[in-house]
Write a protein that holds these residues in place. Structure first.
Motif, mmCIF file in Angstrom:
data_model
loop_
_atom_site.group_PDB
_atom_site.id
_atom_site.type_symbol
_atom_site.label_atom_id
_atom_site.label_comp_id
_atom_site.label_asym_id
_atom_site.label_seq_id
_atom_site.Cartn_x
_atom_site.Cartn_y
_atom_site.Cartn_z
ATOM 1 N N PHE A 168 2.135 -0.371 -7.669
ATOM 2 C CA PHE A 168 1.809 1.012 -8.041
ATOM 3 C C PHE A 168 3.128 1.137 -9.296
ATOM 4 C CE2 PHE A 168 -0.077 1.332 -3.975
ATOM 5 C CZ PHE A 168 -0.750 2.402 -4.132
ATOM 6 N N GLN A 226 -2.521 -0.937 -6.676
ATOM 7 C CA GLN A 226 -2.520 0.534 -7.420
ATOM 8 C C GLN A 226 -3.559 1.319 -6.512
ATOM 9 O OE1 GLN A 226 -3.151 -1.235 -11.109
ATOM 10 N NE2 GLN A 226 -4.900 -0.136 -11.386
ATOM 11 N N LEU A 227 -3.853 2.463 -6.803
ATOM 12 C CA LEU A 227 -5.137 3.179 -6.130
ATOM 13 C C LEU A 227 -6.545 2.761 -6.720
ATOM 14 C CD1 LEU A 227 -4.030 6.852 -6.134
ATOM 15 C CD2 LEU A 227 -3.870 5.307 -4.246
ATOM 16 N N THR A 282 -6.303 0.811 -0.920
ATOM 17 C CA THR A 282 -5.530 0.213 -2.260
ATOM 18 C C THR A 282 -6.160 -0.973 -2.756
ATOM 19 O OG1 THR A 282 -3.471 0.998 -0.608
ATOM 20 C CG2 THR A 282 -3.068 -0.491 -2.671
ATOM 21 N N VAL A 296 -7.913 7.271 1.495
ATOM 22 C CA VAL A 296 -8.227 6.156 0.360
ATOM 23 C C VAL A 296 -7.417 4.820 0.508
ATOM 24 C CG1 VAL A 296 -6.154 6.972 -0.916
ATOM 25 C CG2 VAL A 296 -8.068 6.108 -1.888
ATOM 26 N N THR A 313 0.927 -1.154 0.131
ATOM 27 C CA THR A 313 -0.091 0.021 0.002
ATOM 28 C C THR A 313 0.704 1.293 -0.182
ATOM 29 O OG1 THR A 313 -0.114 0.410 2.409
ATOM 30 C CG2 THR A 313 -1.524 -1.283 1.335
ATOM 31 N N GLN A 314 0.187 2.395 -0.065
ATOM 32 C CA GLN A 314 0.807 3.713 -0.096
ATOM 33 C C GLN A 314 1.039 4.231 1.414
ATOM 34 O OE1 GLN A 314 -2.264 3.038 -0.966
ATOM 35 N NE2 GLN A 314 -3.610 4.878 -1.061
ATOM 36 N N ASN A 336 -7.298 2.428 -14.793
ATOM 37 C CA ASN A 336 -8.151 2.447 -13.710
ATOM 38 C C ASN A 336 -9.256 1.575 -13.717
ATOM 39 O OD1 ASN A 336 -6.292 4.028 -12.326
ATOM 40 N ND2 ASN A 336 -7.675 6.008 -11.869
#
Length: 208
Positions: free
Chosen positions: A121, A150-151, A200, A198, A32-33, A168
């Protein structure tokens, strides 16, 4: 500006990874981010002795962790400076190499079959799945794993840029595209660590 130039500009603004994570480990994998959040490398299964390919390996930290677990690991990245950084930081580890190449071109020119491929990502987000997914399937053994994060898609479809686009899609659309390409797949969104943050998208697929 070419795609290589875009990624070189991105690389010039990137910050080095922390020396250790919250658990005190010097190598780790993060999907994750957010630091220290989400599942770990167990998503990929047992890695000892497996051929592993990262699509968009960046500075190499995630792949280096998999090499310490016994994987025979190759990282592919389009930006030459990212490859140089990865080699300088992690090139001393056995069973680990980094290559500057476009992911689709690399897969097309190789005869090697991999056990595991993944992207965090990375290239899966930035490459047309109609082109990339068949290329991945051709170089993944039956029973092999493809995983990527990714998002999540807030608006399904392609976000086009002058040199780099993002693909996306919601979880169910990724599952269908993967099924159509010879995988069984599950996709879901990992919630962010705090309310309102947000999540993931994490996709796990097995080649049939």
């Amino acid at each position: 500006m070419s795609a290589v130039e875009v990624w070189e500009r991105y690389a010039s603004n990137s910050r080095p990874r922390r020396a250790v994570n919250a658990a005190g480990a010097s190598t780790w994998l993060n999907w994750t981010q957010y630091p220290d959040h989400g599942p770990d490398e167990s998503v990929l299964g047992d890695l000892a002795g497996r051929r592993v390919l990262e699509l968009g390996s960046g500075s190499g930290a995630n792949l280096a962790h998999l090499a310490t677990l016994g994987g025979n690991c190759t990282g592919v990245d389009l930006a030459p400076s990212r490859t140089s950084t990865a080699v300088a930081e992690w090139g001393h580890l056995p069973g680990l190499e980094f290559v500057t190449a476009d992911a689709v071109a690399y897969l097309a020119e190789k005869d090697e079959v991999f056990d595991v491929m993944y992207s965090i990502f990375g290239a899966v987000w930035f490459t047309d799945p109609a082109i990339l997914l068949p290329a991945v399937r051709d170089r993944l053994r039956p029973g092999g794993v493809l995983a990527f994060s990714q998002l999540p898609a807030t608006e399904a479809g392609v976000i086009a840029g002058p040199a780099v686009s993002k693909w996306n899609y919601p979880a169910d659309q990724w599952e269908k595209m993967l099924a159509d390409t010879g995988f069984t797949a599950t996709a879901s969104v990992i919630p962010g660590p705090a309310d309102g943050e947000v999540g993931t998208l994490l996709v796990h697929a097995t080649a049939v």
